[in-house]
Design a protein around this motif. Sequence first.
Motif, mmCIF file in Angstrom:
data_model
loop_
_atom_site.group_PDB
_atom_site.id
_atom_site.type_symbol
_atom_site.label_atom_id
_atom_site.label_comp_id
_atom_site.label_asym_id
_atom_site.label_seq_id
_atom_site.Cartn_x
_atom_site.Cartn_y
_atom_site.Cartn_z
ATOM 1 N N VAL A 64 35.389 -1.382 14.118
ATOM 2 C CA VAL A 64 33.937 -1.186 13.993
ATOM 3 C C VAL A 64 33.612 0.268 14.339
ATOM 4 C CG1 VAL A 64 31.651 -1.941 14.763
ATOM 5 C CG2 VAL A 64 33.527 -3.592 14.720
ATOM 6 N N GLU A 65 34.169 0.724 15.456
ATOM 7 C CA GLU A 65 33.887 2.105 15.924
ATOM 8 C C GLU A 65 34.494 3.136 14.977
ATOM 9 O OE1 GLU A 65 31.740 2.333 18.161
ATOM 10 O OE2 GLU A 65 31.861 0.174 18.540
ATOM 11 N N ILE A 66 35.722 2.872 14.506
ATOM 12 C CA ILE A 66 36.376 3.831 13.598
ATOM 13 C C ILE A 66 35.552 3.969 12.320
ATOM 14 C CG2 ILE A 66 38.423 4.263 12.175
ATOM 15 C CD1 ILE A 66 40.096 2.835 14.360
ATOM 16 N N ALA A 67 35.135 2.852 11.750
ATOM 17 C CA ALA A 67 34.382 2.894 10.481
ATOM 18 C C ALA A 67 33.040 3.589 10.685
ATOM 19 C CB ALA A 67 34.183 1.481 9.941
ATOM 20 N N ARG A 68 32.423 3.330 11.824
ATOM 21 C CA ARG A 68 31.118 3.933 12.111
ATOM 22 C C ARG A 68 31.246 5.457 12.237
ATOM 23 N NH1 ARG A 68 29.411 1.296 17.011
ATOM 24 N NH2 ARG A 68 28.561 -0.419 15.799
ATOM 25 N N GLY A 69 32.357 5.907 12.833
ATOM 26 C CA GLY A 69 32.487 7.334 13.156
ATOM 27 C C GLY A 69 33.349 8.122 12.181
ATOM 28 N N LEU A 70 33.652 7.586 11.007
ATOM 29 C CA LEU A 70 34.522 8.301 10.057
ATOM 30 C C LEU A 70 33.961 9.666 9.700
ATOM 31 C CD1 LEU A 70 35.430 5.636 7.340
ATOM 32 C CD2 LEU A 70 36.999 6.728 8.957
ATOM 33 N N SER A 71 34.858 10.623 9.519
ATOM 34 C CA SER A 71 34.429 11.965 9.093
ATOM 35 C C SER A 71 33.756 11.865 7.721
ATOM 36 C CB SER A 71 35.678 12.864 9.021
ATOM 37 O OG SER A 71 35.492 13.834 8.033
ATOM 38 N N PRO A 72 32.724 12.687 7.505
ATOM 39 C CA PRO A 72 32.057 12.642 6.192
ATOM 40 C C PRO A 72 32.954 13.082 5.036
ATOM 41 C CG PRO A 72 30.960 14.194 7.710
ATOM 42 C CD PRO A 72 32.090 13.591 8.457
ATOM 43 N N THR A 73 34.101 13.706 5.350
ATOM 44 C CA THR A 73 35.003 14.110 4.246
ATOM 45 C C THR A 73 35.800 12.920 3.717
ATOM 46 O OG1 THR A 73 36.870 14.644 5.697
ATOM 47 C CG2 THR A 73 35.289 16.423 5.239
ATOM 48 N N VAL A 74 35.831 11.828 4.475
ATOM 49 C CA VAL A 74 36.578 10.636 4.016
ATOM 50 C C VAL A 74 35.763 9.951 2.923
ATOM 51 C CG1 VAL A 74 37.365 8.322 4.708
ATOM 52 C CG2 VAL A 74 37.767 10.282 6.219
ATOM 53 N N ALA A 89 35.334 -3.529 9.750
ATOM 54 C CA ALA A 89 35.075 -2.278 9.017
ATOM 55 C C ALA A 89 33.663 -2.294 8.433
ATOM 56 C CB ALA A 89 36.109 -2.100 7.910
ATOM 57 N N VAL A 90 33.302 -3.433 7.859
ATOM 58 C CA VAL A 90 31.985 -3.561 7.241
ATOM 59 C C VAL A 90 30.876 -3.375 8.283
ATOM 60 C CG1 VAL A 90 30.485 -5.403 6.346
ATOM 61 C CG2 VAL A 90 32.682 -4.941 5.251
ATOM 62 N N ARG A 91 31.096 -3.945 9.467
ATOM 63 C CA ARG A 91 30.078 -3.811 10.532
ATOM 64 C C ARG A 91 29.872 -2.357 10.907
ATOM 65 N NH1 ARG A 91 32.704 -8.017 14.384
ATOM 66 N NH2 ARG A 91 31.433 -7.085 16.016
ATOM 67 N N GLY A 92 30.962 -1.589 10.908
ATOM 68 C CA GLY A 92 30.837 -0.160 11.220
ATOM 69 C C GLY A 92 30.203 0.607 10.064
ATOM 70 N N LEU A 93 30.604 0.288 8.842
ATOM 71 C CA LEU A 93 30.112 1.050 7.680
ATOM 72 C C LEU A 93 28.608 0.882 7.496
ATOM 73 C CD1 LEU A 93 32.928 0.484 4.987
ATOM 74 C CD2 LEU A 93 32.511 2.511 6.395
ATOM 75 N N VAL A 94 28.082 -0.343 7.705
ATOM 76 C CA VAL A 94 26.639 -0.532 7.480
ATOM 77 C C VAL A 94 25.794 0.138 8.573
ATOM 78 C CG1 VAL A 94 26.890 -2.666 6.148
ATOM 79 C CG2 VAL A 94 26.491 -2.798 8.615
ATOM 80 N N ASP A 95 26.464 0.550 9.636
ATOM 81 C CA ASP A 95 25.767 1.211 10.745
ATOM 82 C C ASP A 95 25.653 2.714 10.536
ATOM 83 O OD1 ASP A 95 24.720 -0.303 12.656
ATOM 84 O OD2 ASP A 95 26.229 0.133 14.193
ATOM 85 N N ARG A 96 26.352 3.227 9.524
ATOM 86 C CA ARG A 96 26.334 4.678 9.307
ATOM 87 C C ARG A 96 25.003 5.079 8.683
ATOM 88 N NH1 ARG A 96 31.331 7.241 8.990
ATOM 89 N NH2 ARG A 96 30.735 8.585 7.263
ATOM 90 N N PRO A 97 24.376 6.122 9.226
ATOM 91 C CA PRO A 97 23.116 6.530 8.625
ATOM 92 C C PRO A 97 23.313 7.078 7.210
ATOM 93 C CG PRO A 97 23.687 7.948 10.508
ATOM 94 C CD PRO A 97 24.752 6.901 10.412
ATOM 95 N N ALA A 98 24.440 7.795 6.988
ATOM 96 C CA ALA A 98 24.701 8.364 5.657
ATOM 97 C C ALA A 98 25.377 7.319 4.780
ATOM 98 C CB ALA A 98 25.604 9.570 5.810
ATOM 99 N N ALA A 99 25.445 7.607 3.469
ATOM 100 C CA ALA A 99 26.085 6.671 2.533
ATOM 101 C C ALA A 99 27.537 6.443 2.972
ATOM 102 C CB ALA A 99 26.038 7.232 1.129
ATOM 103 N N PRO A 100 27.976 5.188 3.048
ATOM 104 C CA PRO A 100 29.342 4.921 3.494
ATOM 105 C C PRO A 100 30.368 5.254 2.416
ATOM 106 C CG PRO A 100 27.979 2.916 3.487
ATOM 107 C CD PRO A 100 27.223 3.976 2.771
ATOM 108 N N PRO A 101 31.629 5.501 2.816
ATOM 109 C CA PRO A 101 32.682 5.706 1.813
ATOM 110 C C PRO A 101 32.980 4.392 1.087
ATOM 111 C CG PRO A 101 33.631 5.566 4.011
ATOM 112 C CD PRO A 101 32.143 5.547 4.189
#
Length: 307
Positions: A64-74, A89-101
């Motif tokens: 969850v934490e890894i997906a949330r904090g992924l570098s924007p270059t990924v 992974a999904v729980r982290g990705l939907v928490d990202r303010p920017a568009a997820p990878p």
Amino acid sequence: MNTETVPAFGGPEPVAPVTRHVQVVANPTAGGFRFQTLDRLVARLDDLGVRTDVRLTRQAGELVEIARGLSPTVDTLVVGGGDGSINEAVRGLVDRPAAPPALAILPFGTANVLAAELSLPFAAHRIAESIVARKIAPLYLGRIGDRPFLLMASAGFDAAVVHGVDPKLKRRIGKLAYVAAIFRLAFRRDRPDVIVTADGETFTCRIAVATTARCYGGPLTLTPHTGVTVPGLRLVTVDDDRPLALLKAGVMLGLGRLARLSGVTDRAVVKVRFAGADVEMQVDGDPIAPTNGSIEAHPRVLSIITA
Ligand SMILES: Nc1ncnc2c1ncn2[C@@H]1O[C@H](COP(=O)(O)OP(=O)(O)OP(=O)(O)O)[C@@H](O)[C@H]1O
């Protein structure tokens, strides 16, 4: 499908058109995990000229934490694991303010319903090639309270089985551990009814599944009326969980005709709640504490790489 009760859904958020930087995160405790498969995936991505970073999880919840904090270059997150890992992974990705990878799957895991549902390849070189080919589909999610889910949230007998599976046995014998739990629990009659409130109507049943997915327990068909790449939440309920009724339900799941059984309903829903004294619940194959939080479609739509 009852279109009157289906709300409008947004499309997936835009993702990079070309795969350049992949982050692979694998759960080494997932059923069927192999270092060799991971190495083959990375080697093939290298051959294809893609920058690839690899991490192994060290504990539950870390993805969850890894997906949330992924570098924007990924531009692509590859999850090596089963539905529980993909859920994280999904729980982290939907928490990202920017568009997820974009999300891609290296299927390990005991049942891996998502891989079955999307007919994803299991061979590492084919997965690498599909990541580069970048055929994207929308991934529609649900949520229960504020917890996002990938496939389904359920209450009643099937959730009791998820709670009752012995994790050590699951690691040793895989899906057979679920069969053992089903036999152990099917003859117990002390489980409470599930009280369901679906779009304002309240009724009781023995199993209630709110699903964004078509598949169940692997390749079995819970409902032919939705799928993770199709918008819309379905509610499947079962009125009888005595052993013979469960046997019939198992056969009909295998045939993809569960809703033809009397006492089974399958409907489109917008908002559902499960309740009942001590009723057991599960999300994407992992046990959760009982909640009467509302279950509905998640407003964010992710992008998944398919074959
Ligand atoms: N390093 C780790 N150690 C212990 N548990 C982990 C670790 N990494 C992830 N997990 C947890 O393991 C759980 C199960 O993992 P996963 O879903 O990948 O495999 P599985 O249970 O074999 O497959 P399935 O969910 O398809 O039955 C996840 O929900 C996650 O919380």
